[in-house]
Design a protein around this motif. Structure first.
Motif, PDB file in Angstrom:
ATOM      1  N   ALA A   1       0.865  -1.175   0.000  1.00 42.24           N
ATOM      2  CA  ALA A   1       0.000   0.000   0.000  1.00 42.24           C
ATOM      3  C   ALA A   1       0.898   1.219   0.000  1.00 42.24           C
ATOM      4  O   ALA A   1       1.719   1.393   0.906  1.00 42.24           O
ATOM      5  CB  ALA A   1      -0.912   0.009   1.226  1.00 42.24           C
ATOM      6  N   LYS A   2       0.786   2.025  -1.016  1.00 43.10           N
ATOM      7  CA  LYS A   2       1.612   3.219  -1.171  1.00 43.10           C
ATOM      8  C   LYS A   2       3.087   2.902  -0.982  1.00 43.10           C
ATOM      9  O   LYS A   2       3.829   3.639  -0.339  1.00 43.10           O
ATOM     10  CB  LYS A   2       1.201   4.308  -0.158  1.00 43.10           C
TER      11      LYS A   2
ATOM     12  N   SER B   1      -3.933   4.886  -7.517  1.00 43.98           N
ATOM     13  CA  SER B   1      -3.965   3.658  -8.302  1.00 43.98           C
ATOM     14  C   SER B   1      -5.408   3.329  -8.655  1.00 43.98           C
ATOM     15  O   SER B   1      -6.258   3.240  -7.777  1.00 43.98           O
ATOM     16  CB  SER B   1      -3.324   2.550  -7.468  1.00 43.98           C
TER      17      SER B   1
ATOM     18  N   ARG C   1      -7.607  -1.356  -7.237  1.00 46.88           N
ATOM     19  CA  ARG C   1      -7.289  -1.605  -5.842  1.00 46.88           C
ATOM     20  C   ARG C   1      -7.796  -2.954  -5.415  1.00 46.88           C
ATOM     21  O   ARG C   1      -8.806  -3.435  -5.902  1.00 46.88           O
ATOM     22  CB  ARG C   1      -7.867  -0.497  -4.968  1.00 46.88           C
TER      23      ARG C   1
ATOM     24  N   ASP D   1      -2.999  -1.657  -2.325  1.00 45.10           N
ATOM     25  CA  ASP D   1      -2.731  -1.363  -3.721  1.00 45.10           C
ATOM     26  C   ASP D   1      -2.433  -2.601  -4.545  1.00 45.10           C
ATOM     27  O   ASP D   1      -2.982  -2.787  -5.626  1.00 45.10           O
ATOM     28  CB  ASP D   1      -1.532  -0.402  -3.830  1.00 45.10           C
TER      29      ASP D   1
END
Lengths: 743, 158, 116
Positions: A594-595, A658, A661, A678
């Motif tokens: 995630a990120k 994004s 997901r 993500d």
């Protein structure tokens, strides 16, 4: 130092016997009592005493001797086993535990131990036969060796035993008449000859009509076993010198027998006794006489000394002794008990660490091999993975310990506490087979103790109150352990009067923890118990502490990366649920991102993964409809306030929004939720690397792991993450409400 | 009385010179990236993988009340090993540059000023002078006390 | 409780009659009351036929008694034994003390006697 190591073995084995005794006592307390149990408990005490004698631990010998006598009388139906006796024996057992832990010197220096000694011995008085409290380590009169030899050689040698009886002078006084022994021996066979020796008769002026002066040498023709004959003298054994020589047999026969013995860890004495050459008692005396040599030199030279001593006392021939010693050496190198072994826990940890590194390494190789298109390599790497997993699982299983052991200890605690409180409590145990990491089991001890005591003290009502409420006077306390959603759950429940919400509320307001108009859910109210300095008891009892207990409990549980849940119903009871991660060492996980931050979600918590693109948020909230079920979800990046790392930003700016997901649907407790991330990167096995004390307060992350490429991923603690999300939502609601009010 | 001398590792953060007791420093490594830990206060830069060990890295500058360190080519991590009564703890410190190891005798160490210092007095073991420069000798155990750091983290998270 | 009668007779003999239960319960009393200060004449007669019950303490008492008697250089005879004492004596092979009354040296010397 070899002597220390041997003492350590004594200590460990004594502990096992003491534990066994306690379990027996607990069963007896609950009303079960049969001959088998009484025998067992007697034997445990007897063994402890015998072993202690060998090490010259007189303080243990002297005390245990009396306890053993009482147990002996009990198993022989000479005394009744009532609650009072069981209570006293419990206390004696506890005292024995203290004695076993100190050396003779330490004991002599500790007056409180000595006081407990005499107190307990006095308490035992109603049940003891007034036997002479002579210790086993006494030197006894030498056997009439010449007479022995003559008798065994003459006449009919078939099944002819020789028994040399040198009974204590207090025998008659204590109610033991040789008449009964001799009568009994005659029932075992035929007394071919009995010689009553009157050497010890004193002068008239010194004659004590109640002392025993007779001594006996007996030739008994009997088919009976050594043990049967020995048992004749069980009651007087300890204060007398009794030697029983079996019918003359050839030495070769003895050697054959020794070799035929089943493979067990036996002391030399056991071997010789089973041979039948010697009674257990004479051997012990020989060993005791020998042990003084050991302590003096600090070295154990068993072979020559023992042989000398025994042959000296004319009790056994040299070849038998050496055969027995060889056997003993063989046995000592073997595994004890055959089914379990003791290992150094540090070594086990080391092994597991190495396996963890192996797993990481294996994954690196797997990664690298992906680039190389060689089917043979791929196959080999797959096999490698397979074996690594098996090794990993096997090693991990070594760390696992059934929680039953810990639970069992609570039986004693509950019993004693119930007595103290004057309440009736019945403890049920469920899921004793459930296994957890050894470390966890150790660390759970204290928290569980506190919760149990708390339940007994505050939860369960007094007998009168329970009757008034129409409940069974016996309070029900249950300890249960089971698996749930990737966690181990340990539940402590009681059927008491529940947690008094009003009282908690009052106290919390009083202590300034909450405001008078604070609105709290039941759950939040209950969790106030864990606030430091909190105590709702009308009086703080000795048992559950001064309010320092519950917050420490919570911290301890959290240190194990677990959590506690409380549920309660007024009048019905309460339940404390401790949730713990399955293992501290290696985890089966699912790698997500995630990120740009890497996370690992414990495999056991995952139900399924879906792509969010295919689902719509319901009513604009973080919630989706999955096959008819409403599943709330949280955004990992929101909860953790993730921003792309500096590197990530430098490298790739696309990550920000994004379009695609993923949602990982997880289970925690009996609930289900989704975690939005993500990218999904697949299954992974990793070693859990704890983050360290600095990060203890971090919720939602339960440790870290190293990925195949060396990068660090964070292991999600799903329940905590959900909690965090809920807390955030409440907080945001509050601030929204406040900002609205402000306008 | 013999004038005991101790060895100190000296390093620079934002042009100020600091020193730390040498036997608490385990090694010095090049800065090679760092993994940020979510929700942490600023003085915790993140964690790094040190040969299989996950080690937290502290931004000393922030800890001492200043601006965060700017990472550049010479940035390095000083790995500290603390043995406190509770546990043994490994931490990393971000530094702009590591200088030399110097010998400072006890007589050349002055007590920290009671007030006026820009740094909290309890962090400072003393002030030493070397070649016309003042070196602030930091008490590693106090500056990097895991307990205190944990409290700070906790405070931040609430 | 045993009944013990000691009669000093005019023909230079002492007659000791023991009846009833000679056991540990009264052994001490019997010894102190009757035997400790006993003085016998040249010949001693033991009438033990009416001993209804005897145990080891009782037998010890008898043996002690016989020692006392021997030490006073008196020869002794056991006139009657009774069932209880006979049983005990048979079991413990003590007959020589009660039957073979002529040999007293075994009692006084205290040496190891070869079995018969």
């Amino acid at each position: 130092m070899s002597l220390d190591a041997v003492l350590q073995t004594f200590y460990i084995e004594a502990q096992e016997h003491l534990e066994s005794m306690e379990n027996m006592l607990l069963k007896m307390d609950e009303g079960e009592c049969d001959d088998e149990m009484l025998n067992d408990i007697f034997r445990s005490a007897h063994t402890i005493k015998g072993s202690a004698g060998i090490f010259g631990l007189d303080h243990i010998v002297n005390f245990t001797h009396v306890v053993e006598n009482v147990l002996d009388r009990a198993r022989d139906n000479e005394i009744d086993i009532d609650k009072n006796l069981i209570d006293v024996i419990f206390k004696c057992r506890d005292h024995m535990q203290s004695l076993v832990a100190v050396s003779l010197d330490e004991y002599n220096a500790q007056t409180d131990l000595q006081k407990t000694d005499s107190d307990l011995l006095a308490a035992l008085a109603p049940w003891t036969s007034t036997e002479n409290k002579q210790t086993v380590a006494q030197n006894n009169t030498p056997a009439e060796s010449q007479l022995d030899n003559k008798l065994t050689n003459e006449g009919d040698n078939e099944n002819l035993w020789h028994i040399s009886l040198r009974l204590s002078t207090d025998c008659l006084r204590n109610g033991m008449d040789p008449l009964s022994f001799i009568k009994f021996l005659s029932s075992l066979g035929e007394i071919k000859h009995i010689e009553t020796i009157i050497d010890n008769f004193p002068q008239v002026d010194n004659f004590d009509a109640e002392s025993l002066y007779f001594a006996y040498e007996i030739a008994l023709q009997s088919d009976a076993s050594l043990e049967e004959i020995e048992n004749t003298f069980m009651f007087v054994q300890d204060d007398s010198d009794i030697t029983i020589l079996p019918p003359t047999a050839k030495i070769d026969d003895y050697l054959l027998l020794i070799d035929k013995l089943p493979e067990e860890n036996q002391r030399l004495g056991d071997i010789l006794v089973n041979c039948g050459s010697l009674t257990r008692h004479s051997l012990e005396q020989a060993l005791i006489a020998q042990s003084t040599v050991i302590t003096a030199t600090g070295e154990q030279t068993v072979t020559p000394k023992l042989g000398e001593l025994l042959t000296e006392q004319n009790k056994v021939s040299e070849s038998i002794v050496s055969a027995a010693l060889t056997k003993q050496k063989q046995n000592k190198s073997q595994v004890s008990e055959g089914k379990q072994i003791r290992i150094d826990s540090n070594r086990l940890d080391h092994l597991i660490n190495l396996i963890g590194e192996l797993v990481i390494n294996q994954q690196r190789i797997e990664l690298l091999s992906k680039g190389v298109k060689k089917p043979q390599l791929t196959e080999a790497v797959d096999d490698f993975e397979n074996f690594t997993n098996q090794i990993r699982d096997a090693a991990l299983s070594l760390r696992m310990v059934a929680i039953g052991g810990t639970f069992q200890r609570f039986k004693r605690l509950v019993r004693d506490t119930a007595q103290e409180l004057g309440k009736e409590v019945e403890l049920t145990i469920d899921g004793a087979d459930t296994e957890l990491d050894r470390l966890m089991v150790e660390k759970l001890g204290d928290p569980l103790t506190h919760i149990v005591r708390n339940a007994m003290d505050h939860g369960l009502e007094s007998i009168e109150d329970r009757q008034a409420a129409g409940k069974n006077t016996k309070g029900q306390l249950k300890l249960a352990a089971y698996h749930e959603g990737g966690h181990i759950v340990i539940a402590i429940s009681d059927d008491g009067n529940g947690i008094n919400k009003e009282r908690i509320r009052e106290k919390a307001i009083e202590k300034g923890i909450i405001n008078t108009d604070s609105k709290l859910s039941d759950n939040e109210l209950f969790h106030l118990i864990f606030h430091p300095g909190f105590s709702t008891a009308a009086e703080v009892t000795n048992l559950s502490g001064r309010g320092v207990g519950m917050d420490v409990v919570k911290r301890n549980v959290e240190a194990l990366q677990g959590s506690i849940d409380i549920s309660s119903q007024a009048g019905k009871g309460s339940e404390f649920k401790i949730r713990l991660p399955l293992t501290l060492a290696i985890i089966d996980g699912f790698h997500v991102e995630a990120k740009g931050t890497h996370f690992i979600i414990p495999q056991a918590t995952i139900i399924e993964c879906i792509n969010l693109a295919n689902h719509q948020d319901i009513k604009g909230r973080h919630c989706i409809n999955l096959r008819g079920e409403m599943i709330p979800y949280l955004n990992m990046s929101e909860i953790f306030k993730l921003t792309p790392s500096r590197e990530q930003t430098l490298a790739d700016n696309i990550i920000q929004h994004s379009p695609k997901r993923e949602l990982v649907i997880v289970q925690f407790g009996s609930d289900v939720a989704g975690i939005a991330v993500d990218t999904l990167n697949g299954e992974i096995q990793t070693v859990v690397k704890p983050l360290g004390p600095i990060f203890k307060a971090l919720k939602g992350i339960g440790g870290s792991s190293l990925l195949g490429n060396g990068e660090i991923a964070f292991i999600l603690d799903v329940p905590q993450l959900i909690e965090l999300a809920i807390a955030n939502e409440i907080a945001s609601k509050v601030s929204r409400a406040e900002s609205m009010n402000g306008q | 009385m013999v004038d005991k001398s101790s060895q100190f590792l000296t390093f620079t953060i934002a042009n100020e010179h600091f020193g730390m007791d040498l036997h608490q420093t385990r090694e010095i490594i090049e800065y090679a990236g760092i993994t940020q830990v979510p929700l942490m206060p600023q003085f915790i830069s993140g964690v790094i993988n040190l040969r299989g060990e996950v080690v937290p890295v502290i931004d000393l500058s922030v800890r001492l009340g200043r601006q965060p360190i700017t990472i550049h080519k010479r940035t390095c991590v000083i790995v500290i090993e603390l043995h406190t009564s509770e546990q043994h703890c490994v931490l990393g410190l971000l530094a702009d540059a590591v200088n030399e190891v110097i010998d400072i005798s006890a007589s050349n160490i002055e007590d920290a000023p009671a007030f006026g210092a820009k740094i909290r007095a309890e962090f400072i073991q003393g002030i030493a002078k070397k070649d016309d420069e003042f070196i602030v000798l930091l008490d590693a155990e106090k500056t990097l006390s895991p307990r205190e750091l944990a409290h700070l983290v906790e405070a931040e998270l609430q | 409780m045993a009944e013990i009668k000691v009669i000093q007779k005019r023909d230079n003999s002492t007659e000791i009659t023991i009846s009833g239960e000679l056991t540990i319960y009264c052994a001490m009393e019997a010894f102190q009351q009757h035997f400790q200060q006993l003085k016998v004449k040249e010949k001693t007669l033991f009438k033990l036929g009416n001993i209804s019950e005897i145990d080891t303490a009782g037998v010890q008492l008898l043996v002690m008694l016989m020692k006392i008697v021997s030490e006073q250089s008196s020869s002794y005879r056991v006139v009657s034994l009774g069932e209880a004492l006979t049983d005990y004596s048979n079991l413990f092979q003590l007959n020589r003390y009660f039957v073979d009354f002529a040999d007293i040296s075994a009692l006084t010397s205290g040496s190891e006697e070869d079995k018969s």
